[in-house]
Design a protein around this motif. Structure first.
Motif, PDB file in Angstrom:
ATOM      1  N   GLN A 276      -4.916   2.118 -11.702  1.00  0.00           N
ATOM      2  CA  GLN A 276      -5.723   1.265 -10.837  1.00  0.00           C
ATOM      3  C   GLN A 276      -5.100   1.118  -9.455  1.00  0.00           C
ATOM      4  O   GLN A 276      -5.798   1.053  -8.439  1.00  0.00           O
ATOM      5  CB  GLN A 276      -5.898  -0.113 -11.480  1.00  0.00           C
ATOM      6  N   VAL A 277      -3.781   1.064  -9.415  1.00  0.00           N
ATOM      7  CA  VAL A 277      -3.082   0.980  -8.129  1.00  0.00           C
ATOM      8  C   VAL A 277      -3.185   2.310  -7.394  1.00  0.00           C
ATOM      9  O   VAL A 277      -3.489   2.357  -6.202  1.00  0.00           O
ATOM     10  CB  VAL A 277      -1.606   0.586  -8.330  1.00  0.00           C
ATOM     11  N   ARG A 278      -2.957   3.390  -8.117  1.00  0.00           N
ATOM     12  CA  ARG A 278      -3.019   4.719  -7.503  1.00  0.00           C
ATOM     13  C   ARG A 278      -4.402   4.995  -6.919  1.00  0.00           C
ATOM     14  O   ARG A 278      -4.531   5.562  -5.831  1.00  0.00           O
ATOM     15  CB  ARG A 278      -2.656   5.781  -8.537  1.00  0.00           C
ATOM     16  N   GLU A 279      -5.435   4.571  -7.629  1.00  0.00           N
ATOM     17  CA  GLU A 279      -6.802   4.777  -7.144  1.00  0.00           C
ATOM     18  C   GLU A 279      -7.022   4.059  -5.823  1.00  0.00           C
ATOM     19  O   GLU A 279      -7.666   4.609  -4.907  1.00  0.00           O
ATOM     20  CB  GLU A 279      -7.799   4.273  -8.188  1.00  0.00           C
ATOM     21  N   ARG A 280      -6.491   2.869  -5.680  1.00  0.00           N
ATOM     22  CA  ARG A 280      -6.682   2.114  -4.447  1.00  0.00           C
ATOM     23  C   ARG A 280      -5.885   2.707  -3.290  1.00  0.00           C
ATOM     24  O   ARG A 280      -6.377   2.772  -2.162  1.00  0.00           O
ATOM     25  CB  ARG A 280      -6.296   0.655  -4.688  1.00  0.00           C
TER      26      ARG A 280
ATOM     27  N   VAL B  60       0.815  -1.204   0.000  1.00  0.00           N
ATOM     28  CA  VAL B  60       0.000   0.000   0.000  1.00  0.00           C
ATOM     29  C   VAL B  60       0.854   1.262   0.000  1.00  0.00           C
ATOM     30  O   VAL B  60       0.632   2.182  -0.798  1.00  0.00           O
ATOM     31  CB  VAL B  60      -0.948   0.014   1.220  1.00  0.00           C
ATOM     32  N   PHE B  61       1.851   1.313   0.871  1.00  0.00           N
ATOM     33  CA  PHE B  61       2.617   2.543   1.064  1.00  0.00           C
ATOM     34  C   PHE B  61       3.925   2.599   0.278  1.00  0.00           C
ATOM     35  O   PHE B  61       4.487   3.681   0.093  1.00  0.00           O
ATOM     36  CB  PHE B  61       2.929   2.740   2.549  1.00  0.00           C
ATOM     37  N   GLU B  62       4.434   1.446  -0.175  1.00  0.00           N
ATOM     38  CA  GLU B  62       5.731   1.427  -0.848  1.00  0.00           C
ATOM     39  C   GLU B  62       5.664   0.722  -2.206  1.00  0.00           C
ATOM     40  O   GLU B  62       6.658   0.184  -2.686  1.00  0.00           O
ATOM     41  CB  GLU B  62       6.777   0.745   0.035  1.00  0.00           C
ATOM     42  N   SER B  63       4.520   0.737  -2.819  1.00  0.00           N
ATOM     43  CA  SER B  63       4.344   0.028  -4.080  1.00  0.00           C
ATOM     44  C   SER B  63       5.238   0.587  -5.171  1.00  0.00           C
ATOM     45  O   SER B  63       5.403   1.806  -5.298  1.00  0.00           O
ATOM     46  CB  SER B  63       2.879   0.109  -4.532  1.00  0.00           C
ATOM     47  N   ASP B  64       5.838  -0.304  -5.960  1.00  0.00           N
ATOM     48  CA  ASP B  64       6.629   0.130  -7.111  1.00  0.00           C
ATOM     49  C   ASP B  64       5.757   0.218  -8.363  1.00  0.00           C
ATOM     50  O   ASP B  64       6.258   0.286  -9.482  1.00  0.00           O
ATOM     51  CB  ASP B  64       7.812  -0.817  -7.358  1.00  0.00           C
ATOM     52  N   LEU B  65       4.446   0.239  -8.132  1.00  0.00           N
ATOM     53  CA  LEU B  65       3.497   0.332  -9.245  1.00  0.00           C
ATOM     54  C   LEU B  65       2.541   1.502  -9.037  1.00  0.00           C
ATOM     55  O   LEU B  65       1.430   1.509  -9.546  1.00  0.00           O
ATOM     56  CB  LEU B  65       2.720  -0.989  -9.363  1.00  0.00           C
TER      57      LEU B  65
END
Length: 215
Positions: A128-132, A118-123
């Protein structure tokens, strides 16, 4: 039991119910994503970790992104639910603040290290990831905003700003505590963050004119 020819039978893989298999695959995927990040993770590695074939993995998830998003949904919903539960668990506002702070500390301190998704995603650049990830912040802010409005009668805009400060300080202090190597005990760290936040938010009057600093 032996086969009719006298040789030992090969045990068949255990056939799990679909929901249990999905849970197993998500757990394996989480371990791989946490250890390697999204880009370096491979479906082969996830299937191997889960002890299934790739076709079985693809029966449940069309691709790596779908697996990642499913994990994000699970953990994003969990942290929002924890903050909302802290708001609803008591009418003591200081304890509500403590509960919100604790929700973030518990999340980053969990042995699964799911907070990295959630906090350190490399995506994070993926929409779709940013929205979540943004939904976590907005969901937690909304939960706190409802309580502030109910208790103080402040406008939505004012309450949202206060809620964003509480959520931001809770999340940032928890992440800093972890990144700095847990230099002080977790309960002490939670207490420090709670005291700082409460000194600010506790000064806003409750409806009826009394201070929010009650109990």
């Amino acid at each position: 039991m032996t086969a009719a020819s006298g040789g030992a039978q090969t045990a068949r893989p255990t056939r799990l119910p679909r929901s249990a298999r999905r849970k197993q695959l998500l757990a394996a995927a989480q371990q791989i994503f946490v250890a390697h990040g999204y880009h370096a993770a491979a479906m082969d590695d996830i299937a191997e970790r889960a002890g299934v074939s790739k076709p079985v993995l693809y029966q449940h998830f069309p691709g790596k992104l779908e697996l990642y998003l499913a994990l994000l949904d699970t953990h994003c919903d969990a942290i929002i639910a924890q903050v909302r539960a802290a708001m609803l668990s008591t009418t003591d506002n200081r304890e509500r603040v403590r509960g919100a702070v604790q929700a973030y500390f518990d999340f980053v301190d969990h042995e699964s290290e799911a907070f990295r998704l959630v906090f350190e995603s490399d995506l994070r650049n993926d929409p779709q990831v940013r929205e979540r990830v943004e939904r976590v912040e907005q969901g937690c802010i909304a939960a706190v905003t409802e309580t502030i409005i109910s208790d103080t009668g402040l406008s939505t805009a004012h309450a949202e700003l206060l809620a964003s400060a509480l959520v931001g300080a809770s999340g940032q202090s928890a992440q800093y505590w972890l990144a700095s190597g847990r230099l002080i005990p977790k309960e002490e760290a939670e207490g420090l963050a709670t005291a700082l936040i409460w000194r600010g938010i506790g000064s806003f009057p409750l409806q009826g004119g009394s201070s929010a600093d009650i109990g």
